[in-house]
Design a protein around this motif. Structure first.
Motif, PDB file in Angstrom:
ATOM      1  N   VAL A  78       0.745  -1.240  -0.149  1.00  0.00           N
ATOM      2  CA  VAL A  78       0.049   0.000   0.122  1.00  0.00           C
ATOM      3  C   VAL A  78       0.949   1.223  -0.025  1.00  0.00           C
ATOM      4  O   VAL A  78       0.607   2.130  -0.927  1.00  0.00           O
ATOM      5  CB  VAL A  78      -0.946  -0.090   1.372  1.00  0.00           C
ATOM      6  CG1 VAL A  78      -1.788   1.066   1.373  1.00  0.00           C
ATOM      7  CG2 VAL A  78      -1.757  -1.292   1.102  1.00  0.00           C
ATOM      8  N   SER A 139      -7.624   5.925  -0.202  1.00  0.00           N
ATOM      9  CA  SER A 139      -6.053   5.767  -0.557  1.00  0.00           C
ATOM     10  C   SER A 139      -6.078   6.287  -2.120  1.00  0.00           C
ATOM     11  O   SER A 139      -4.996   7.060  -2.400  1.00  0.00           O
ATOM     12  CB  SER A 139      -5.640   4.412  -0.551  1.00  0.00           C
ATOM     13  OG  SER A 139      -6.071   3.409  -1.395  1.00  0.00           O
ATOM     14  N   SER A 216      -3.061   8.758   6.660  1.00  0.00           N
ATOM     15  CA  SER A 216      -4.001   7.692   7.062  1.00  0.00           C
ATOM     16  C   SER A 216      -3.996   7.769   8.805  1.00  0.00           C
ATOM     17  O   SER A 216      -4.669   7.344   9.240  1.00  0.00           O
ATOM     18  CB  SER A 216      -3.498   6.353   6.739  1.00  0.00           C
ATOM     19  OG  SER A 216      -3.079   6.422   5.274  1.00  0.00           O
ATOM     20  N   THR A 222      -5.596   5.848   3.583  1.00  0.00           N
ATOM     21  CA  THR A 222      -6.102   4.586   3.501  1.00  0.00           C
ATOM     22  C   THR A 222      -7.241   4.165   4.686  1.00  0.00           C
ATOM     23  O   THR A 222      -7.179   4.111   5.616  1.00  0.00           O
ATOM     24  CB  THR A 222      -4.808   3.334   3.514  1.00  0.00           C
ATOM     25  OG1 THR A 222      -3.890   4.073   2.639  1.00  0.00           O
ATOM     26  CG2 THR A 222      -5.327   2.099   3.106  1.00  0.00           C
ATOM     27  N   SER A 228      -2.698  -0.099   6.667  1.00  0.00           N
ATOM     28  CA  SER A 228      -1.632   0.795   6.282  1.00  0.00           C
ATOM     29  C   SER A 228      -0.740   1.403   7.112  1.00  0.00           C
ATOM     30  O   SER A 228      -1.384   1.129   8.365  1.00  0.00           O
ATOM     31  CB  SER A 228      -2.293   1.989   5.830  1.00  0.00           C
ATOM     32  OG  SER A 228      -1.867   3.406   5.987  1.00  0.00           O
TER      33      SER A 228
END
Ligand SMILES: Nc1ncnc2c1ncn2[C@@H]1O[C@H](COP(=O)(O)OP(=O)(O)O)[C@@H](O)[C@H]1O
Ligand SMILES: [Mg+2]
Lengths: 287, 341, 317
Positions: A78, A139, A216, A222, A228
């Motif tokens: 990711v 994301s 995040s 995300t 993440s």
């Protein structure tokens, strides 16, 4: 172009070799992902929750009994993907803008550069947050937001290189010989802006991964159930007293990845663009 | 040894000075056995193309070369004390107070962000305790002495507010602040235009007389030497190739290099056609790379004469040709109009 | 000088106008109804309509902008949708916390950068230099939110020396103010410190090679005085610019650090404004950040002129 020489020179720097090795390992981890992970990163096991690191769970388990190591491994893909796509966006947009501004000069240049002044006067993190407020969290949108934030830097670097190349004799010669604009750009201008752009790409990858983790962390990047590093860290923050490993290991993963890109960027600068050594990211705002 | 033009021991006596720098390509042998004496009240001119090691020699005396890469050997006796190999603190006491220096570019050699008063004051305070009042009045005196009018207001100026000639006068005032017995002027007039050049030369000559200093005048321009020097030393690739009283050297240059500098052609014994000989006036070629000095005489690859087979294999020794006025005229060449070596 | 300042001020006003337009445009793009968001779904239609009316949301967008601009020019930044307080009072309430954090963080940064950068410049390619370069790389790469959590874990958790979060105004209790300030200041200062370390190193290195340093040594000055007055003094001049940019960055709300330490600063305020679609508040804080950025840059340039007498702003630069 000088790819081979560059590599040979890079291999002279021990820190660059280590950074390169770390990045290769990261990419392998990201690609293999599931098959490397010792456990299913999403499998919960409430009877085994908040276990400290052990031989069964090297990085311990989280509040739902998920294996932290497996989740950190899963998170690599990711992070790298968001970083790469975001930088890809700023690279393409920034270079195009910089080429147009630098090559055509005049009012186009004025407008674009004033616009980048305005963007510079705007704190980067807040800008990304604002863009995510428009687009909504997630994301994909984080990639776009980060891509927008780092576009002006690429535009400025490209423009500066174009300006220094533009007036050089061969460009004038090429123009008088009737070469089209596209050909001049492709043949003469692009090769000359490559070195600073490569350096900036490596450094921007570092900052993009850092930004994604930060977004995040505050809940805008995300979204669950994707693992993440930034989100794992923010979840771990709630259990910091009982389970330090939940916050420490994902953070370590971010740190090592970002450090590797920064070290590589620096080594690349030494090799490709020695004159630029003292001009650093984060200080490019001065007139 | 050159015999002193005046009686008494020299103020500064340098013997077999050698300086090499560690470089990536190997040791750069920049000074290779230089000897000279500086006497009170006399001016020694050190002449040579740029890159011949003039600046490095003078910096080496005061320990001003970067320790990490420079290796200095030989001897330099000043006021009875050996300077080479001294500690930083011992050398510091000599700098400014014993031996003063004036550098080439007065713009970059002065600190752009400090006032003239401050920069002269530092030189005064380096060697004795002086009150603020004392600094101000002494600095003003020094400025007046170096010919700067309206000294009191100039003290408050920053270097960029002064003309090039003024700046060099300030540099000289700084060098005089410690009352040195020897003044080394390294290309002190090179960056200045011709009229200013003449004024600075005149100033140094006057100060020398008033203070009885020994002066080392370093330059790559033989033209300015005639008027001020008592003794001339011609340097090539870190060696003395010829030295003597100024009149001797100008009237009867012996070394092909000196002749080249003077634009005088070695007429005798030169078998080549005149067209080629003319080249020497502009000195074709470059001084040798100190990392890769040629064997034999360092000048031989550029030498129009190369009269002797030994030129490429042996270093010609520095030997006397005559001793007019009791001052030796010495030259290091196998040619020198005859077979003396 | 005055003319220079005037010209710079005019340019700044132009950039501010640009920033305002940009923020206004962005806000128009944000989906959803801010009043609905502020009041919740079950608000009664009359209150809703009254609020919309008061916020001028039914006017055409250009008119909204002109109205806002006219207000901003007189110091009236509007009223928060959410709390009903004036934007200006909310901003002013947060300012001391932000000033404390940014000021302390830049001090931390300079305390790291000046000694470390100087020592590594004095010993290039030595182990110290290598260590300094690696630690400034690390400082630049470490996620600040993670560093903050680690510091909390160590100093608030394990050792129990310092509070883990929160803010006490200086006027209430200076000691508690300082105790709360230490960890966030270190967290926010480390990345600026890393950038400044590299800058100090290259600046001192450049300064060391200058001819006037040789002159100073040739005068017989002591090594320490040469270092202070000819190397560091001159290296300081460009440092002012870079440190000023870092300060502007820190003043513009280090959003994430404030988030980690529950620090009631401007960054948090802006973040909350985005989250709750509080347009007037967002517009006001962003404008403030731009003002801070431009003012710091101007002050830095003027300070530069004081430190370097060669610069005169009488003519165009
Ligand atoms: N730090 C150094 N490292 C290597 N070589 C040096 C260094 N300093 C001076 N040199 C070399 O010493 C030689 C003589 O320099 P210099 O004394 O300045 O010449 P001059 O003053 O006669 O023009 C030059 O070839 C120069 O490259
Ligand atoms: Mg020289």
């Amino acid at each position: 172009m000088r790819g081979r020489e560059t590599l040979a020179l890079l291999f002279r720097s021990p820190t660059a070799i280590v950074a390169g090795a770390v990045l290769v390992a990261l990419v392998v981890t990201a690609v293999l992902g599931d098959s490397l992970a010792p456990h299913d990163p999403t499998a919960t096991d409430v009877s085994n929750r908040l276990q400290s690191p052990s031989t069964a769970h090297w990085f311990g388990t989280d509040e739902l009994g998920r294996d932290v190591l497996s989740r950190v491994i899963e998170g690599a893909a990711v992070s790298l993907k968001v970083g790469a796509v975001a930088v890809g966006i700023s690279l393409v947009a920034g270079v195009l803008i910089g080429l147009v501004a630098g090559y055509y000069g005049t009012w186009v240049d004025d407008v674009l550069m004033r616009l980048s002044d305005v963007l510079f006067a705007f704190p980067a993190m807040l800008m990304a947050i604002a863009v995510l407020a428009i687009l909504g969290p997630g994301s994909t949108n984080a990639m776009i937001a980060i891509g927008i934030v780092y576009t002006p830097i690429f535009a400025r670097i490209t423009r500066a290189s174009v300006l220094s190349v533009r007036e050089e004799v061969y460009v004038r010669a090429a123009r008088s010989a009737g070469a089209g604009d596209l050909r001049i750009v492709g043949r003469h201008v692009l090769p000359n802006v490559t070195a600073p752009i490569i350096v900036q790409t490596s450094i921007s990858l570092a900052f993009a991964i850092l930004s994604e983790a930060a977004l995040s962390f505050v809940g805008l990047g995300t979204q669950p159930p994707d693992p993440s590093w930034g989100r794992m860290l923010s979840e771990g923050r709630g259990f910091i007293e009982q389970a330090w490993w939940m916050a420490v290991f994902p953070g370590l993963a971010i740190f090592v990845t970002v450090l590797a890109f920064n070290v590589l960027g620096d080594a690349l600068r030494d090799v490709l663009d020695p004159r630029q050594r003292s001009a650093m990211a984060g200080t490019g705002v001065t007139p | 040894m050159s015999s002193p033009p005046t009686d008494g021991a020299p103020l500064l006596s340098v013997r077999d000075l050698q300086v090499s720098f560690r470089t990536r390509r190997g040791p750069a042998r920049v000074v290779n056995g230089l000897s000279f004496d500086v006497h009170a009240g006399c001016t020694l001119a050190v002449v040579g193309e740029s890159g011949s090691g003039k600046s490095v020699s003078s910096l080496a005396l005061l320990g001003l070369l970067p320790d990490a890469v420079a290796e200095v050997r030989g001897s330099a006796v000043f006021g009875g004390d050996e300077l080479i190999g001294r500690t930083e603190e011992q050398l510091r006491r000599v700098r400014g107070a014993g031996i003063g220096m004036v550098f080439q570019d007065p713009m970059t050699s002065l600190n752009p962000v400090l006032t003239v008063e401050r920069q002269i004051g530092e030189a005064l305070r380096a060697h004795e305790k002086v009150s603020d009042e004392g600094v101000r009045s002494r600095a003003a005196e020094l400025l007046t002495e170096v010919g700067i009018p309206d000294a009191a207001s100039r003290l408050r100026a920053f270097p960029h507010q002064l003309s090039g000639g003024m700046r060099q006068r300030v540099m000289i005032a700084i060098a005089l602040a410690g009352n040195p017995r020897v003044l080394i002027a390294d290309e002190a007039t090179t960056a200045l235009d011709v009229t200013v050049q003449a004024q600075i030369i005149e100033l140094v000559a006057r100060l020398q007389e008033e203070h009885g200093m020994g002066v080392v005048w370093i330059t790559h321009d033989l033209g300015v030497v005639a008027g001020i020097a008592d003794h001339v030393l011609v340097m090539y690739a870190g060696r003395c190739v010829e030295e003597g009283a100024v009149d001797d050297l100008f009237d009867r240059p012996e070394h092909p290099y000196t002749r080249g500098l003077l634009g005088a052609l070695p007429v005798v014994d030169d078998p080549r056609p005149a067209r080629e000989r003319d080249d020497l006036v502009t000195m074709p070629g470059l001084p040798p790379d100190p990392v890769d000095l040629p064997a034999g005489c360092a000048f031989h690859p550029r030498c129009p004469v190369r009269a002797d087979a030994r030129c490429a294999t042996e270093v010609p020794p520095l030997a006397a040709v005559s001793a007019d006025h009791g001052e030796a005229h010495r030259v290091a060449t196998f040619y020198a109009g005859g077979d003396r070596a | 000088m005055t003319r220079y300042v005037l010209r710079r001020l005019l340019q700044s006003v132009a950039v501010l106008l640009g920033v305002s337009i940009l923020v206004f445009a962005i806000i128009q793009l944000v989906p959803g109804d801010p009043i609905r968001a502020a009041l919740g779904q079950q608000a009664d239609p009359e209150t809703y309509a009254a609020l919309r009316e008061r916020a001028g949301l039914d006017d055409p967008v250009p008119l909204q902008f002109v109205n806002w601009l006219a207000g901003a020019a007189t110091g009236d930044l509007g009223v928060s949708f959410r709390t009903g307080e004036t934007v200006l009072s909310q901003i002013l309430a947060r300012t001391p916390a932000t000033l404390s954090l940014a000021g302390a963080a830049i001090v931390v940064a300079l305390l790291i950068a000046i000694p470390l950068g100087t020592i590594s410049a004095l010993h290039p390619r030595s182990p110290v230099d290598w260590f300094a370069s690696l630690s400034s790389q690390a400082g630049l790469s470490v996620p600040d939110f993670w560093l903050g959590i680690l510091l909390i874990l160590l100093f608030a958790g394990t050792l129990g020396w310092l509070p883990s979060s929160g803010y006490t105004p200086f006027t209430e209790d200076p000691v508690d103010w300082a105790r709360h300030l230490i960890l966030p200041a270190i967290t926010a200062g480390v990345s600026s410190g890393s950038i400044l370390t590299r800058f100090v190193r290259s600046s001192v290195l450049e300064s060391l090679g200058q001819d006037h340093v040789r002159t100073a040594r040739a005068k017989g000055m002591r090594a320490r005085d040469v270092l202070t007055w000819h190397v560091l003094r001159n290296a300081l001049v460009p440092l002012v610019t870079v440190a000023g940019v870092q300060l502007a960055y820190l003043l513009s709300g280090v959003v994430v650090v404030e988030y980690v330490f529950a620090w009631p600063g401007l960054g948090q305020l802006a973040f909350q404004a985005v989250e709750s679609r509080d347009y007037p508040l967002l517009q006001g804080t962003v404008l403030l950040f731009a003002v801070i950025f431009l003012v710091v840059n101007l002050v830095v340039d003027l300070a530069y002129a004081r430190l370097d007498p060669r610069i005169s702003y009488r003519s165009a630069r």
